[in-house]
Design a protein around this motif. Structure first.
Motif, PDB file in Angstrom:
ATOM      1  N   LYS A 179       0.833  -1.199   0.000  1.00  0.00           N
ATOM      2  CA  LYS A 179       0.000   0.000   0.000  1.00  0.00           C
ATOM      3  C   LYS A 179       0.869   1.251   0.000  1.00  0.00           C
ATOM      4  O   LYS A 179       1.966   1.261   0.575  1.00  0.00           O
ATOM      5  N   VAL A 180       0.352   2.300  -0.630  1.00  0.00           N
ATOM      6  CA  VAL A 180       1.061   3.574  -0.659  1.00  0.00           C
ATOM      7  C   VAL A 180       1.212   4.081   0.770  1.00  0.00           C
ATOM      8  O   VAL A 180       0.279   4.035   1.566  1.00  0.00           O
ATOM      9  N   GLY A 181       2.419   4.558   1.102  1.00  0.00           N
ATOM     10  CA  GLY A 181       2.700   5.050   2.441  1.00  0.00           C
ATOM     11  C   GLY A 181       3.408   4.038   3.319  1.00  0.00           C
ATOM     12  O   GLY A 181       3.808   4.355   4.439  1.00  0.00           O
ATOM     13  N   ALA A 182       3.571   2.805   2.834  1.00  0.00           N
ATOM     14  CA  ALA A 182       4.238   1.770   3.624  1.00  0.00           C
ATOM     15  C   ALA A 182       5.751   1.986   3.605  1.00  0.00           C
ATOM     16  O   ALA A 182       6.317   2.467   2.619  1.00  0.00           O
TER      17      ALA A 182
ATOM     18  N   GLY B 242      12.786   2.637   2.209  1.00  0.00           N
ATOM     19  CA  GLY B 242      12.161   3.816   1.634  1.00  0.00           C
ATOM     20  C   GLY B 242      10.654   3.761   1.765  1.00  0.00           C
ATOM     21  O   GLY B 242      10.078   2.730   2.122  1.00  0.00           O
ATOM     22  N   LEU B 243      10.028   4.882   1.464  1.00  0.00           N
ATOM     23  CA  LEU B 243       8.569   4.988   1.517  1.00  0.00           C
ATOM     24  C   LEU B 243       7.994   4.754   0.133  1.00  0.00           C
ATOM     25  O   LEU B 243       8.507   5.273  -0.858  1.00  0.00           O
ATOM     26  N   MET B 244       6.907   4.002   0.083  1.00  0.00           N
ATOM     27  CA  MET B 244       6.214   3.780  -1.182  1.00  0.00           C
ATOM     28  C   MET B 244       5.334   4.994  -1.465  1.00  0.00           C
ATOM     29  O   MET B 244       4.483   5.354  -0.659  1.00  0.00           O
ATOM     30  N   ILE B 245       5.561   5.647  -2.623  1.00  0.00           N
ATOM     31  CA  ILE B 245       4.798   6.850  -2.949  1.00  0.00           C
ATOM     32  C   ILE B 245       3.838   6.648  -4.110  1.00  0.00           C
ATOM     33  O   ILE B 245       2.980   7.495  -4.349  1.00  0.00           O
ATOM     34  N   ASP B 246       3.977   5.530  -4.838  1.00  0.00           N
ATOM     35  CA  ASP B 246       3.078   5.261  -5.971  1.00  0.00           C
ATOM     36  C   ASP B 246       3.075   3.765  -6.251  1.00  0.00           C
ATOM     37  O   ASP B 246       4.045   3.071  -5.959  1.00  0.00           O
ATOM     38  N   ALA B 247       1.975   3.268  -6.812  1.00  0.00           N
ATOM     39  CA  ALA B 247       1.847   1.849  -7.145  1.00  0.00           C
ATOM     40  C   ALA B 247       1.750   1.682  -8.648  1.00  0.00           C
ATOM     41  O   ALA B 247       1.135   2.490  -9.331  1.00  0.00           O
TER      42      ALA B 247
ATOM     43  N   LEU C 255      15.047   6.738   1.765  1.00  0.00           N
ATOM     44  CA  LEU C 255      15.252   7.595   2.937  1.00  0.00           C
ATOM     45  C   LEU C 255      16.606   8.297   2.885  1.00  0.00           C
ATOM     46  O   LEU C 255      16.722   9.465   3.241  1.00  0.00           O
ATOM     47  N   THR C 256      17.633   7.584   2.444  1.00  0.00           N
ATOM     48  CA  THR C 256      18.960   8.198   2.309  1.00  0.00           C
ATOM     49  C   THR C 256      19.525   7.851   0.938  1.00  0.00           C
ATOM     50  O   THR C 256      19.895   6.710   0.685  1.00  0.00           O
ATOM     51  N   PRO C 257      19.587   8.824   0.022  1.00  0.00           N
ATOM     52  CA  PRO C 257      20.163   8.545  -1.289  1.00  0.00           C
ATOM     53  C   PRO C 257      21.674   8.303  -1.189  1.00  0.00           C
ATOM     54  O   PRO C 257      22.335   8.849  -0.314  1.00  0.00           O
TER      55      PRO C 257
END
Length: 166
Positions: A90-93, A113-118, A128-130
């Motif tokens: 889910k987005v936001g996971a 990292g955070l999921m921003i799109d599916a 989170l850290t590139p």
């Protein structure tokens, strides 16, 4: 695929089937799917065969060897072309990359990292850290890789595991 199970699956996806004796069609978002019903040699049940998709206004040209569209091996492949399956996350996971060959090749093992799109069985991750290499790419190609130290990337669902659900 048997006729009854295919019709249930198409109905579940919200597709309407137009049947013309043994030839069938589905029109969805500018794509036409077609196939035939054929009796099984042993049981006599109707089964689908010759799964095909093409654009709505694409026509064959008999004077050249142009035959638009694609033949699919089975009904599920054809239905996935019409209605692509979503991501299992889910987005936001908060997601973490697994330790497998593909993640190792792209140097993503253990990154979070955070999921921003599916997408189609994939997720767009904002790391989170590139890494230093990603920050250098942003400096060299800001129109392609973005600006400001925020790096996003599409990753396959099988390469990800959930750290914290949305």
């Amino acid at each position: 695929m048997k006729r009854t199970s295919f019709l249930k699956k198409a109905k579940k996806l919200g597709l309407t089937v137009q049947e013309n004796e043994r030839r069938c069609y589905i029109h969805h978002n500018g794509t036409v799917a077609s196939w035939f019903w054929q009796e099984h040699w042993e049981t006599g049940e109707l089964e689908g065969t010759n799964w095909h998709t093409k654009g709505e206004h694409q026509e064959s040209d008999p004077y050249t060897d142009y035959f638009p569209g694609t033949f699919w091996g089975n009904a599920t492949q054809m239905l996935n072309r019409l209605v692509p399956p979503g991501s299992k996350h889910k987005v936001g996971a908060l997601l973490k990359c697994k330790d497998n060959k593909r993640s190792a090749r792209y140097k993503r093992v253990g990154r979070m990292g955070l999921m921003i799109d599916a997408g189609n069985k994939q997720a767009k991750i904002q790391w989170l850290t590139p890494s230093k290499g990603e920050l250098q790419l942003q400096e060299l190609y800001p129109n392609t890789y973005g600006r400001g130290g925020v790096f996003t990337e599409w990753v396959q669902d099988n390469d990800l595991e959930v750290v914290s659900a949305a």
